[in-house]
Write an enzyme that holds these catalytic residues in place. Sequence first.
Site, short mmCIF file in Angstrom:
data_model
loop_
_atom_site.label_atom_id
_atom_site.label_comp_id
_atom_site.label_asym_id
_atom_site.label_seq_id
_atom_site.Cartn_x
_atom_site.Cartn_y
_atom_site.Cartn_z
N LYS A 38 0.85 -1.19 0.00
CA LYS A 38 0.00 0.00 0.00
C LYS A 38 0.88 1.24 0.00
O LYS A 38 1.97 1.23 0.57
CB LYS A 38 -0.92 0.04 1.24
CG LYS A 38 -1.73 1.32 1.37
CD LYS A 38 -2.49 1.42 2.68
CE LYS A 38 -3.16 2.79 2.80
NZ LYS A 38 -3.95 2.94 4.03
N GLU B 111 -8.78 12.59 12.50
CA GLU B 111 -8.07 11.39 12.95
C GLU B 111 -7.13 11.63 14.12
O GLU B 111 -6.13 12.34 14.01
CB GLU B 111 -7.28 10.78 11.79
CG GLU B 111 -6.62 9.45 12.14
CD GLU B 111 -6.06 8.75 10.93
OE1 GLU B 111 -5.48 7.66 11.11
OE2 GLU B 111 -6.19 9.28 9.81
#
Length: 395
Positions: free
Chosen positions: A147, A198
């Site tokens: 990723k 976040e």
Amino acid sequence: MTTPEATGLATVGAATALLDAYRPGDARFLATPTRTLLTHGVQAEVGHDERPLAARVAETLAAASPVGGRAPIVLGAVPFDQGERAALAVPEAAGWGPPLSADPLIVLPAPEPSSTAWDIRSVPTPEAYGVSVAEAVRRMRAGALDKVVLARTLELRSAQPPDIPVLLQRLARRDPHGYTFAVPGVPAGSTLIGASPELLVSRTGRQLRANPLAGSAKRSSDLAEDVRRATGLLESDKDLHEHAVVVAAVRAALAPFCETLEVPERPTLVCTAAMWHLSTTVTGTLPDRNPASALELACALHPTPAVCGTPTTTARQTIADLEPFDRGLYTGMVGWGDADGDGEWVVTIRCAEADADTLRLYAGAGIVTASSPEAEIAETEAKFHTFLHAVGGRP
């Protein structure tokens, strides 16, 4: 640090008064779901050398004087590359308040943005970003990495300087349950401003909390379509895989510091005004003797696969190869910490860097083998909306 502000017992106007009082310069503003903080002046800056950042911060705090009758704190931002200089300082004065979400006055309308004519330039262009996404997917299918998070920017220029207090008001009042910040940036004279959804990690005593987000979908103004998108996100194999990679990395990074660590098996949903996100809340208990500070935990986590990728070294090299700009403070962390080790550190996303005549907006997307250039271009466009709404601009 347990404070009256963190208990949720709000005085009407106490938090919004701090928001209203913010002015750029040497002021620093941070609003979290537990408190609102506005500081002024600089008592000491955290130096830059080869020692770990947490050690330098601890040394700076140990030599600092109390702030407003309380133990000193450090507040500011840490870059994506921890080897670069952080923008952290001990303030001369600080005002603490309850969370913005607990202040009834936060529902009052935000001021309208100025009628500034923005010249908007995308760096890279959407087409070039799509080419980079395709190249990242090619590398993953060849086995180079699992990723990578690729970002792009929008550069907004105008004849007038950005009205940073108005932008902060609009960001804070649109998402008062999130993490809103405005702190001096790098280079000096710039401001890092944003509204992140976040939490990287927080620590109160021996208790820690982390809330990794990965996997996103744009919200819709149509209720039925909004629900459909949220449900689709919870069932998306691509997004669930992306999220699982991040949660596994968070677990691995935090476990060595903890006596206990609780990680839910499946993610839930959280939302901002613009986006749905897959979310996992990780909680843990630190040992009684020599527990790691919030900043030490944050440095161990940073950068997570949510902002970098995996394996980390290969992902960082891929970012260097494919992103035509230096991230600086973007996808770093912003927050506060005290000498006892408590603190809150937030992932620096949904943000912009402001200087005399420019706002540089950032947005990124997690790329996995199932990614498509079209979908990732659309995701970054959606993430820009948080800030474009604040400035009254359009992509």
